[in-house]
Structures are given as C-alpha cells and as structure tokens.
Design a protein around this motif. Structure first.
Motif: not given
Length: 254
Positions: A124-131
C-alpha cells in the motif's frame, strides 16, 4: 563559470542558510543544551560538520517518525528518524554552530524500502517515496550529504547478513552501487546511501519548511492514518530486528 558565480553568491547570502524556522528550531532549549554539551561551537568548520554528521548518523537511530513535518527538537526527543527528519535535525544543528546548509528534495522508488516495509505496508506504500538530503557549504563549495540516514550499527548488520553481495544493493533503506563499501564518512566529500533509488528531482530549498510547502509525500487520508498508527511501527520493528542481529534477506543485487 556559472557554477562559480552561483557559489560566490551563496557565500555572500549566508543569512538565508543560517536562519531558524519552525522546523529548524535550533534556538530550542534541548538543541542549545546539546550543542553546548558537545562543544561543537569550539571546533573548526570541518570538524563541526563531521562531528554533527556522525552524531546524527549514529546516535539518532534509523527509524520512521510520525511525520516529515516534525521539528528538529522533536526528532531529537524521538531519538530516531529517516532521511527527511534526520535531515531536519542535521540542518538545525549545523545552523546552530554557524554552518550554512540547505535541503535538496527528491522522490525515490519504493523498492528501496522493501524489507523495512513488508506485507500490506509495502503493497500500500506510494510508488514514489518523498526523500531529501542535506547540502553543506564548506570552503565555498556545496557538498551533498545523504549517508547520515542509516546508523552504522544498522548498516553493518545489514552488510553482514548479506555478505555475498559485492555489487549494487537496493532494499532496507539502501540503494548504492557498492554495498560493501559505500561512501558514508565525511571528509570534505559527498556521501550517499539511497541516491541510486532517486527517480525525481525537486531541486534545492533554503529549509525543509519551504520544501514541504511545495512537495510532500502523496497519501490519502486513510493511508496516512494507517502509516501513523500501524505502518511505521511495523517498519520500526523490522529495522530494530535487523539492528539487533535478526535475519534479513537480500532484496536485489546487480
């Protein structure tokens, strides 16, 4: 020539890279007490950066906080953090001792988090993770510092458990081209630990406050609730298990 002029301008306009903000709350009692206790103000700039870098990397454990938007003082109270939150603390401590710094925003592929994230949390995590990573101005040059994210104890246990990997590795919060010898120590150089997973570049900002006004982790209200109340606790449990010598399995190797 353009880069030289840009660096010269940054050197002149130091104030914007030293400013306190609601997130970079280095005037708070806890941060001022820490700076005083460690004697960081008495060091030269090279050792100020290195000592604070090592503190944030190794004495603030890798882990997942309730939000990217918490203040540096809250990260210090938590005693753990990830790229964005440890970066906030790192910047606040640097500015507290007069070191200019800024933040560079990105997204990374969620495959980098596999292993730290498992099961329903990963699915369920977003495909693009903020970094993000922190950039410091030292002797007129900007250096990119990212490898403070993972504490050495966690990384060394991960390397030991995946000792057959001698090339690239992606997973458990790591994305590097040389897993056994990543560049993680400050010596007037860039340091990286997740850079191979970057898939979008948002550019540089004077503070995390400014970055988060324009970019942040995209999640529905329901997924954000699940992350805060369940997902991050499961992730922290996985990270703690690895740090304590529990088994991890290799995610990918190239």
């Amino acid at each position: 020539m353009k880069e030289d002029l840009s660096q010269r301008e940054d050197f002149v306009n130091r104030e914007k890279y030293l400013k306190a903000t609601p997130m970079l709350d280095y005037q708070s009692e806890s941060i001022q007490a820490l700076v005083e206790q460690r004697g960081w103000k008495n060091l030269d700039d090279f050792h100020k950066i290195g000592s604070i870098y090592n503190f944030v990397r190794d004495e603030i454990a890798f882990g997942y906080n309730v939000s990217d938007k918490i203040s540096a003082a809250q990260v210090l109270r938590d005693g753990y953090g990830q790229c964005n939150t440890k970066g906030t603390l790192f910047m606040a401590l640097l500015r507290a001792v007069g070191i200019c710094c800024r933040v560079h925003g990105f997204t990374i592929d969620k495959k980098l988090q596999k292993g730290a994230m498992t099961g329903i949390v990963y699915r369920n995590a977003p495909n693009n993770v903020f970094h993000s990573w922190v950039e410091v101005l030292y002797q007129g040059k900007w250096y990119e510092l990212e490898a403070f994210i993972l504490d050495k104890e966690y990384l060394e246990k991960l390397q030991k458990q995946n000792s057959s990997c001698t090339g690239a590795f992606c997973g458990y919060g790591v994305a590097v081209s040389d897993f056994q010898n990543p560049q993680i120590d400050w010596n007037a150089n860039n340091t990286y630990i997740q850079s191979e997973g970057i898939n979008q570049d948002f550019g540089v900002y004077n503070s995390p406050d400014e970055l988060l006004k324009e970019h942040h982790q995209e999640m529905s209200g329901f997924k954000e609730f699940l992350y805060k109340n369940l997902g991050r606790h499961l992730m922290n449990r996985n990270v703690k298990k690895i740090r304590n010598g529990g088994k991890s399995c290799r995610i990918s190797e190239q």
